[in-house]
Design a protein around this motif. Sequence first.
Motif, PDB file in Angstrom:
ATOM      1  N   SER A 317       0.832  -1.211   0.000  1.00 37.09           N
ATOM      2  CA  SER A 317       0.000   0.000   0.000  1.00 37.09           C
ATOM      3  C   SER A 317       0.863   1.256   0.000  1.00 37.09           C
ATOM      4  O   SER A 317       0.578   2.226  -0.724  1.00 37.09           O
ATOM      5  CB  SER A 317      -0.915  -0.001   1.235  1.00 37.09           C
ATOM      6  N   SER A 318       1.915   1.244   0.793  1.00 35.65           N
ATOM      7  CA  SER A 318       2.798   2.415   0.891  1.00 35.65           C
ATOM      8  C   SER A 318       3.487   2.699  -0.428  1.00 35.65           C
ATOM      9  O   SER A 318       3.547   3.856  -0.881  1.00 35.65           O
ATOM     10  CB  SER A 318       3.836   2.180   1.999  1.00 35.65           C
ATOM     11  N   THR A 320       2.564   1.759  -3.463  1.00 33.01           N
ATOM     12  CA  THR A 320       1.593   2.182  -4.470  1.00 33.01           C
ATOM     13  C   THR A 320       1.310   3.670  -4.338  1.00 33.01           C
ATOM     14  O   THR A 320       1.282   4.411  -5.334  1.00 33.01           O
ATOM     15  CB  THR A 320       0.287   1.385  -4.323  1.00 33.01           C
ATOM     16  N   PHE A 356       1.055  -4.545  -5.417  1.00 34.55           N
ATOM     17  CA  PHE A 356       0.036  -5.513  -5.019  1.00 34.55           C
ATOM     18  C   PHE A 356       0.093  -6.789  -5.852  1.00 34.55           C
ATOM     19  O   PHE A 356      -0.294  -7.861  -5.389  1.00 34.55           O
ATOM     20  CB  PHE A 356      -1.359  -4.882  -5.073  1.00 34.55           C
TER      21      PHE A 356
END
Length: 431
Positions: A317-318, A320, A356
Amino acid sequence: MNKSILRLAIPNIISNITVPLLGMVDMYIVGHLDSEDYIGAIALATMIFNFIYWSFSFLRMGTSGFTAQAYGAGNQQEQTNILLRSLAVATGAGVAIILLQYFIAHVGFYLLNGEPAVKGYALDYFYIYIWAAPAILGMYTFNGWYVGMQDAKMPMVVAIGVNIVNIGLSFAFVYGFGMKIEGVALASVCAQYTGLLSFLLVWNIKYGWLKQYANLKVLKDLSSYIPFFKVNSDIFIRTMALVAVTTFFMSASAKSGKDVLASNALLMQLFILFSYMMDGFAYAAEALTGRFIGAKDRIKLKFLVRRLFVWGIVIASSFTLIYVLFLDQILGILTDKQNIIEFSRQFHVWVYMIPFAGFSAFLWDGVFVGATASHQMRNSMLIAVAGFFVLYFAFSDIYANNILWIAFIVYLALRGIVQSFMASAILNDSR
């Protein structure tokens, strides 16, 4: 468990991040020279060296898994034997690479596509950096052994030192002595041997007490190599499949022209940066999985996997978010060639998808290495590689460079998906 993971992961992340950061520094240096051909040259030469050195990545992964299991079982004799055997293989392989350098260069650059000027610069780099082979393979062994011994701090210290030397010498040789791409290569050779000597010195200080278990006769016992090479043959096949994808990716890029090659080479640095971050957690997975299997603790092993995937989602997540918000700025640091940055924008969406698509494969690789589950690693990789090539050749005439990136994303995702189905045999067998 989180504390144990981070104790191993953070030093490994710091160690690993120095590698793509160094690659970015090299790209920065050649990206600000008088021709964009240097960018393509670094990309081509790196393909050759990736093929060479990733072929021997089993020296790190196999050493790590076996050492971790010996550590979990409290077997100091086997810990020492594993290091001796792996170093012997690394030394022999390093010398062989140097002796075969002209053959490797002839075959490698013949198979790769690239314009004559780009290949010329790449050869200048190749014939210098090839002399680092024994040091690089020796450090593979030490890195794997230290991780297996649950010691991530020493590889971190050595990696930081190596990269400080490398960056400092690169700037000195290129800007101080005007050596251009040859200076980048020579700096890397000097830094790699500095790293190997540092590992030997640190081992003698911290683990010198293991000398009492050292017996060089173990090197003559060919039967003792059988488990090592049995596991590592699968890792070798797995790694060759991985190298086939990355090599084909850049070769296909070169075939599409130097603008596509330079653009894809820059964007691939973003994947490399993410991969080395995730490898920090993969190395933690190797060390702890091997330790729990050696100690026959299946409950802790399952809990470890759950915690690892929580961290994987956080990291993906970070990255991205960072790529979505700051990709242009990152590329602007790597090169001042605005035409290449502008050209690359049409492919940015694929970079956003990398974290991801790929994070689970890295984590499962760590678990499989620690468990010495080499068959599963090999088979999952072969399935993913088949997916890559089928997708690319089915649609390459229609979607050109976009399908190359799409196939790469699918390849990353398939690795993690297939490994997830294969993992139950590992998690339910404490061996």
